[in-house]
Design a protein around this motif. Structure first.
Motif, PDB file in Angstrom:
ATOM      1  N   ILE A 232     -46.061 -10.216 -66.566  1.00  0.00           N
ATOM      2  CA  ILE A 232     -47.296 -10.611 -67.244  1.00  0.00           C
ATOM      3  C   ILE A 232     -48.432 -10.697 -66.238  1.00  0.00           C
ATOM      4  O   ILE A 232     -48.233 -11.176 -65.109  1.00  0.00           O
ATOM      5  CB  ILE A 232     -47.145 -11.992 -67.932  1.00  0.00           C
ATOM      6  N   SER A 233     -49.637 -10.281 -66.645  1.00  0.00           N
ATOM      7  CA  SER A 233     -50.785 -10.406 -65.744  1.00  0.00           C
ATOM      8  C   SER A 233     -51.191 -11.874 -65.637  1.00  0.00           C
ATOM      9  O   SER A 233     -50.960 -12.684 -66.551  1.00  0.00           O
ATOM     10  CB  SER A 233     -51.968  -9.580 -66.245  1.00  0.00           C
ATOM     11  N   ILE A 234     -51.828 -12.203 -64.518  1.00  0.00           N
ATOM     12  CA  ILE A 234     -52.274 -13.578 -64.286  1.00  0.00           C
ATOM     13  C   ILE A 234     -53.252 -14.018 -65.381  1.00  0.00           C
ATOM     14  O   ILE A 234     -53.189 -15.144 -65.876  1.00  0.00           O
ATOM     15  CB  ILE A 234     -52.945 -13.706 -62.894  1.00  0.00           C
ATOM     16  N   LEU A 235     -54.136 -13.114 -65.778  1.00  0.00           N
ATOM     17  CA  LEU A 235     -55.110 -13.444 -66.825  1.00  0.00           C
ATOM     18  C   LEU A 235     -54.414 -13.696 -68.163  1.00  0.00           C
ATOM     19  O   LEU A 235     -54.781 -14.614 -68.903  1.00  0.00           O
ATOM     20  CB  LEU A 235     -56.145 -12.330 -66.970  1.00  0.00           C
ATOM     21  N   ASP A 236     -53.386 -12.911 -68.460  1.00  0.00           N
ATOM     22  CA  ASP A 236     -52.649 -13.121 -69.712  1.00  0.00           C
ATOM     23  C   ASP A 236     -51.920 -14.468 -69.706  1.00  0.00           C
ATOM     24  O   ASP A 236     -51.802 -15.121 -70.741  1.00  0.00           O
ATOM     25  CB  ASP A 236     -51.651 -11.982 -69.956  1.00  0.00           C
ATOM     26  N   ILE A 237     -51.426 -14.872 -68.526  1.00  0.00           N
ATOM     27  CA  ILE A 237     -50.789 -16.195 -68.430  1.00  0.00           C
ATOM     28  C   ILE A 237     -51.837 -17.282 -68.714  1.00  0.00           C
ATOM     29  O   ILE A 237     -51.587 -18.224 -69.467  1.00  0.00           O
ATOM     30  CB  ILE A 237     -50.158 -16.415 -67.037  1.00  0.00           C
ATOM     31  N   ALA A 238     -53.019 -17.125 -68.104  1.00  0.00           N
ATOM     32  CA  ALA A 238     -54.096 -18.106 -68.320  1.00  0.00           C
ATOM     33  C   ALA A 238     -54.452 -18.196 -69.802  1.00  0.00           C
ATOM     34  O   ALA A 238     -54.613 -19.294 -70.353  1.00  0.00           O
ATOM     35  CB  ALA A 238     -55.323 -17.723 -67.499  1.00  0.00           C
ATOM     36  N   ASN A 239     -54.561 -17.043 -70.452  1.00  0.00           N
ATOM     37  CA  ASN A 239     -54.892 -17.028 -71.886  1.00  0.00           C
ATOM     38  C   ASN A 239     -53.787 -17.654 -72.725  1.00  0.00           C
ATOM     39  O   ASN A 239     -54.055 -18.288 -73.756  1.00  0.00           O
ATOM     40  CB  ASN A 239     -55.180 -15.601 -72.348  1.00  0.00           C
ATOM     41  N   MET A 240     -52.548 -17.500 -72.277  1.00  0.00           N
ATOM     42  CA  MET A 240     -51.413 -18.122 -72.966  1.00  0.00           C
ATOM     43  C   MET A 240     -51.530 -19.644 -72.897  1.00  0.00           C
ATOM     44  O   MET A 240     -51.261 -20.349 -73.867  1.00  0.00           O
ATOM     45  CB  MET A 240     -50.108 -17.653 -72.303  1.00  0.00           C
ATOM     46  N   VAL A 241     -51.947 -20.129 -71.720  1.00  0.00           N
ATOM     47  CA  VAL A 241     -52.125 -21.582 -71.547  1.00  0.00           C
ATOM     48  C   VAL A 241     -53.194 -22.111 -72.497  1.00  0.00           C
ATOM     49  O   VAL A 241     -53.040 -23.180 -73.097  1.00  0.00           O
ATOM     50  CB  VAL A 241     -52.498 -21.923 -70.083  1.00  0.00           C
ATOM     51  N   THR A 242     -54.270 -21.338 -72.672  1.00  0.00           N
ATOM     52  CA  THR A 242     -55.384 -21.811 -73.513  1.00  0.00           C
ATOM     53  C   THR A 242     -55.027 -21.882 -74.996  1.00  0.00           C
ATOM     54  O   THR A 242     -55.753 -22.494 -75.772  1.00  0.00           O
ATOM     55  CB  THR A 242     -56.646 -20.931 -73.332  1.00  0.00           C
ATOM     56  N   LYS A 243     -53.921 -21.286 -75.383  1.00  0.00           N
ATOM     57  CA  LYS A 243     -53.447 -21.447 -76.766  1.00  0.00           C
ATOM     58  C   LYS A 243     -53.059 -22.896 -77.022  1.00  0.00           C
ATOM     59  O   LYS A 243     -53.148 -23.396 -78.141  1.00  0.00           O
ATOM     60  CB  LYS A 243     -52.221 -20.549 -77.018  1.00  0.00           C
ATOM     61  N   LYS A 277     -38.756 -18.511 -72.200  1.00  0.00           N
ATOM     62  CA  LYS A 277     -39.897 -17.661 -71.852  1.00  0.00           C
ATOM     63  C   LYS A 277     -40.970 -18.472 -71.117  1.00  0.00           C
ATOM     64  O   LYS A 277     -40.896 -19.708 -71.053  1.00  0.00           O
ATOM     65  CB  LYS A 277     -40.488 -17.031 -73.113  1.00  0.00           C
ATOM     66  N   VAL A 278     -41.966 -17.764 -70.613  1.00  0.00           N
ATOM     67  CA  VAL A 278     -43.107 -18.410 -69.951  1.00  0.00           C
ATOM     68  C   VAL A 278     -43.749 -19.433 -70.869  1.00  0.00           C
ATOM     69  O   VAL A 278     -44.119 -20.528 -70.453  1.00  0.00           O
ATOM     70  CB  VAL A 278     -44.128 -17.333 -69.508  1.00  0.00           C
ATOM     71  N   GLU A 279     -43.856 -19.080 -72.133  1.00  0.00           N
ATOM     72  CA  GLU A 279     -44.494 -19.987 -73.087  1.00  0.00           C
ATOM     73  C   GLU A 279     -43.732 -21.310 -73.194  1.00  0.00           C
ATOM     74  O   GLU A 279     -44.338 -22.375 -73.367  1.00  0.00           O
ATOM     75  CB  GLU A 279     -44.599 -19.311 -74.463  1.00  0.00           C
ATOM     76  N   ASP A 280     -42.405 -21.263 -73.081  1.00  0.00           N
ATOM     77  CA  ASP A 280     -41.612 -22.496 -73.083  1.00  0.00           C
ATOM     78  C   ASP A 280     -41.972 -23.353 -71.871  1.00  0.00           C
ATOM     79  O   ASP A 280     -42.092 -24.580 -71.973  1.00  0.00           O
ATOM     80  CB  ASP A 280     -40.118 -22.171 -73.038  1.00  0.00           C
ATOM     81  N   ALA A 281     -42.123 -22.694 -70.719  1.00  0.00           N
ATOM     82  CA  ALA A 281     -42.478 -23.418 -69.493  1.00  0.00           C
ATOM     83  C   ALA A 281     -43.818 -24.121 -69.647  1.00  0.00           C
ATOM     84  O   ALA A 281     -43.973 -25.289 -69.263  1.00  0.00           O
ATOM     85  CB  ALA A 281     -42.522 -22.450 -68.309  1.00  0.00           C
TER      86      ALA A 281
END
Length: 316
Positions: A232-243, A277-281
């Motif tokens: 996953i790109s760093i920006l996509d991880i950041a956007n995932m956090v903002t959810k 998954k990352v989202e779980d973390a």
């Protein structure tokens, strides 16, 4: 089984060791404890404070399996003192393997790193690609791998090249991408991303620790395995956090354009299946923060803490 976990008081050790104890294993956690110790006492757990570089101090009597997690973790920390990095991450591994052979220990699981590949243009980085490590940290991991593979006729050698680990641990790390970006949102009310297009492979801390258990159960699985399941790109991880935490994301320029994707098909072919998954973390870190279990503290950043303590005397 009697299991020695070097680096047992580290980020992964604090999640792995309770799982080993739950399975009925006798465990020795061997660690310098630079970052403290948060392991709960248990009748089958021995916590030994010591330096893996001092081979004679490593408690190996009666040990059936070594899970070797000890290292100076990540590139910036490795560069603080290259000599120490080589002593801890390469020379100590060589001494430990040699001693294990002499004592007849037949199981050795080694935590290497997916960063041993260096910068790769290939869309999928597989285990058969050439290793081009860049930093001291990467180079020591590669050398330690080579050393351990030379013992493959004497013991079961299982080498894991993990992606960036994410998720909650009692000995938290906030200097790895998913954890860091989530904590930024929680404590600063915004996320700062450098570049953002860089792709990084990730693995949940429950999955990497479950993998070590899986390898213990399967001595027939030997050699080297990548372990990373979400590129996953760093920006996509950041956007995932903002959810989950609606904060602004600021993107600034980066002088680190490196992207790499790890392919773990070889590992999946063994029957191992990741569960998280990352989202779980992200969700688990948010929950721990809201409960007050973790805070944004210097001790959770390896480089910052080592500069304040290991290389500047003891903390106050």
């Amino acid at each position: 089984m009697k299991v020695l976990v070097t680096g047992g008081c580290g980020y992964k050790g604090h999640v792995l060791i309770p799982k080993l104890l739950d399975r009925g294993h006798e465990v020795i956690a061997f660690d310098t404890q630079w970052f403290g110790n948060y392991l709960q006492s248990h009748p089958k757990l021995s916590i030994v404070k010591g330096d893996v570089c001092k081979a004679d101090d490593v408690p190996l009597d009666g040990v059936d399996c070594i899970i070797h997690l000890s290292s100076i973790a990540n590139d910036p920390c490795g560069d603080l003192n290259p000599k120490l990095t080589w002593e801890v991450s390469a020379l100590a591994t060589m001494q430990l393997a040699d001693k294990a052979k002499k004592l007849g220990i037949k199981r050795f699981i080694y935590a290497s790193s997916g960063s041993v590949y260096g910068v790769k243009e290939e869309p999928q980085v597989t285990e058969d690609l050439e290793l081009n490590p860049i930093s001291e940290y990467n180079k020591t991991k590669m050398v330690a791998e080579r050393v351990l593979l030379s013992y493959k006729d004497d013991m079961v050698v299982q080498i894991v090249r993990p992606a960036t680990v994410c998720g909650y641990s009692p000995r938290m790390r906030l200097d790895v991408s998913v954890n860091m970006l989530t904590m930024q949102a929680l404590s600063k009310g915004k996320i700062t991303v450098f570049g953002g297009k860089q792709v990084r492979p990730n693995i949940h801390i429950d999955d990497i620790t479950d993998l070590y258990l899986f390898l213990m159960d399967h001595p027939e699985i030997t050699g080297v395995y990548n372990a990373g399941f979400e590129n996953i790109s760093i920006l996509d991880i950041a956007n995932m956090v903002t959810k989950y935490i609606p904060v602004p994301v600021e993107v600034t320029e980066s002088n680190d354009p490196r992207s790499y994707r790890v392919n773990s098909d070889k590992l999946l072919a063994t029957g191992f299946k990741p569960k998280k998954k990352v989202e779980d973390a992200i969700r688990e870190i948010i929950e721990a923060f809201k409960k007050g279990t973790i805070k944004d503290e210097d001790r959770f950043y390896n480089l910052k803490w080592m500069q304040q303590t290991v290389f500047q005397g003891s903390p106050a």
